[in-house]
Enzyme design. Structure first.
Site, PDB file in Angstrom:
ATOM      1  N   THR A 190      34.393  33.890  46.261  1.00 18.06           N
ATOM      2  CA  THR A 190      35.473  34.637  45.639  1.00 18.06           C
ATOM      3  C   THR A 190      36.554  34.819  46.677  1.00 18.06           C
ATOM      4  O   THR A 190      36.777  35.879  47.213  1.00 18.06           O
ATOM      5  CB  THR A 190      35.055  35.984  45.043  1.00 18.06           C
ATOM      6  N   ASN A 401      29.990  47.565  46.416  1.00 17.44           N
ATOM      7  CA  ASN A 401      29.726  46.784  45.197  1.00 17.44           C
ATOM      8  C   ASN A 401      29.202  47.650  44.050  1.00 17.44           C
ATOM      9  O   ASN A 401      29.423  47.327  42.881  1.00 17.44           O
ATOM     10  CB  ASN A 401      28.778  45.634  45.511  1.00 17.44           C
TER      11      ASN A 401
END
Length: 406
Positions: A190, A401
C-alpha cells in the site's frame, strides 16, 4: 517515531513537471488530500502496479490508460482507496479522469487516477470533483515536499529523494516522492511512488529502468507481509533538460541514469520501512551463499515476516532461535543447516548450524538495543545473495491499525 535519518532533502525541480494540490475533504478536513501532476508534452511514462488480484479501481484504469497513450496528468487522492468498490468504484475512477481531462484540455486516457486509504468505501465524488479545479490552478514546479505531504495516510512524515547528475555537460535531475507505512509487502504494497527525471529516455527504456529498480527497492521491503490493493509506482522522463534521447541499454548514459534511479528508489523504499507503523528498529536482512536469488529472498522474507522475530527485535531480546526457525520453515529444498552461519551485525550467533562458541547474550543484547541492525545469513551452498529491509513489530502497530477507521 521514524527510525534513523528520514530528513527531506532539497527537492530539485524537474524540468517539465508541475504539481498542484487541494483540500478536497476526501476523508479528513483541513488537509491537502488531492494532488495532481502535470507532465510536459512528449514525456515518456511507465508504471508498475500491485499484484494483488483484488486490485483497486484506479489501478485498473491507470493500467488501461498507460496501455493506450503517454499520460499527461496524474490525479492522486488520499483517505479512500476506492478498492473493493465494484462497478461504482470503476465508474468513479473513470469519472475522475473525465472531469479532470475537461479542466486540463486533454483526452480522458491522458489522465491516470491513484487512490490510497480505507478499502471498501465509495469515493465522495462531489467533494473530490470539486477539488480538481483548485488543484489544477495551483500547479507549480517547486512543490515536491507539499506533494509528499498530500499523499500521506498513516505516514508520520513526508518522504522524498532527489539527485542532480551530469552527462556530457548537461545537468539532469531525478526527484521522487513516496508514501506508505503499513500494509507493506513486496509485489508492491500500500504504497504510492512518483519519480521523474528531465533526462531524455525512450519509452521502452523508461519501463525497463522502472522494473529493474523497483525489483531492488520497493520489491525488497516488508513491514507486515500484507500486499495491498492499490500500490503503484510511476516513473516519468520529460526530456526537457535537453540532449539526445537515450534509446539503448548499450548507451553509456543508460548506466548513469540506472545508478541514480536505483539510489532514489532505494531511498524512497527504505523511508517507508523507517516510517513503518509503530517501528522502533530498521532491520536489514542479508542472505548470501544461496544456490539462487529466489531462495535467498525466500529466507530473507521468512525472517522479515516472522512476528516472533519482529517482536523480539522490538523487545531488544536476542532470542536468535526465532531466526533459525524462520530460516528452517522458509521452504528451501535440501537445506543443509550444518553449513548455516548467522550474524547480528558483526556478532556471530550461529556457526555451522549451532550456537557460536564465543557468542554471549551480552554481545547479542548490545546489538539488539541499536535502532539499526543487520541480520546476515550465509547458507553455504552457492554464490547468490539478496537483501530485504524490514522493521520491528511494536504495540503501536496494533494500536494504529485497530484505530485506522475511527
Amino acid at each position: 517515531m521514524a527510525v534513523g535519518d528520514v530528513s527531506m532533502p532539497q527537492m530539485h525541480v524537474v524540468k517539465g513537471v508541475r504539481i498542484g494540490s487541494a483540500e478536497a475533504y476526501v476523508r479528513y478536513p483541513n488537509r491537502r488530500d488531492l494532488v495532481v501532476f502535470e507532465f510536459a508534452q512528449g514525456t515518456q511514462v511507465a508504471g508498475v502496479f500491485t499484484q494483488n488480484a483484488f486490485c483497486a479501481a484506479p489501478v485498473h484504469i491507470s493500467k488501461l490508460h498507460l496501455s493506450q497513450t503517454n499520460p499527461r496528468y496524474l490525479v492522486i487522492n488520499t483517505g479512500n482507496a476506492n478498492a473493493g468498490t465494484g462497478p461504482t468504484g470503476l465508474k468513479n475512477a473513470k469519472d475522475t479522469c473525465a472531469e479532470f481531462a475537461k479542466i486540463a484540455g486533454v483526452n480522458e486516457n491522458e489522465v491516470l487516477p491513484f487512490s490510497t486509504g480505507v478499502i471498501g468505501e465509495q469515493l465522495p465524488m462531489e467533494r473530490l470533483i470539486a477539488g480538481l479545479k483548485p488543484a489544477f490552478e495551483s500547479l507549480e514546479d517547486d512543490v515536491w515536499p507539499q506533494a509528499a505531504s498530500g499523499i500521506m495516510t498513516t505516514d508520520t512524515l513526508p518522504k522524498g529523494a532527489s539527485e542532480q547528475f551530469e552527462i556530457d555537460g548537461v545537468v539532469y535531475t531525478m526527484t521522487g516522492i513516496s508514501k506508505g507505512a503499513g500494509m507493506i509487502r513486496p509485489n508492491m504494497a500500500t504504497m504510492l511512488s512518483f519519480v521523474a527525471t528531465d533526462a531524455p529516455i525512450a519509452r521502452e527504456l523508461v519501463q525497463k529502468l522502472l522494473k529493474t529498480t523497483v525489483e531492488q527497492s520497493f520489491n525488497r521491503i516488508t513491514i507486515d507481509g500484507d500486499t495491498s490493493t492499490n500500490d503503484s509506482c510511476i516513473f516519468a522522463a520529460t526530456g526537457q533538460a535537453g540532449g539526445a534521447e537515450i534509446t539503448s541499454k548499450e548507451d553509456a548514459r543508460y548506466s548513469v541514469v540506472l545508478d541514480v534511479l536505483t539510489r532514489v528508489m532505494k531511498r524512497l523504499a527504505q523511508l517507508i520501512v523507517r516510517d513503518g507503523e509503530g517501528a522502533t528498529k530498521f532491520i536489514t536482512v542479508s542472505v548470501e551463499g544461496g544456490a539462487n536469488t529466489q531462495e535467498c529472498c525466500d529466507i530473507a522474507y521468512s525472517i522479515a515476516h516472522s512476528p516472533l522475530v519482529k517482536t523480539a527485535f522490538f523487545a531488544s531480546d536476542p532470542n536468535w532461535g526465532r531466526i533459525l526457525a524462520a530460516i528452517g520453515y522458509a521452504g528451501v529444498q535440501d537445506l543443509n543447516v550444518d553449513k548455516i552461519q548467522v550474524w547480528l551485525d558483526d556478532v556471530q550467533i550461529c556457526k555451522d548450524g549451532g550456537a557460536a562458541a564465543d557468542y554471549t547474550e551480552e554481545a547479542g543484547a548490545k546489538v539488539m538495543n541499536q535502532s539499526e541492525i543487520t541480520i546476515r545469513v550465509d547458507l553455504g551452498r552457492g554464490s547468490a545473495k539478496d537483501t530485504v529491509y524490514t522493521c520491528d513489530l511494536s504495540y503501536d502497530y496494533v494500536k494504529i491499525n485497530a484505530d485506522y477507521r475511527s
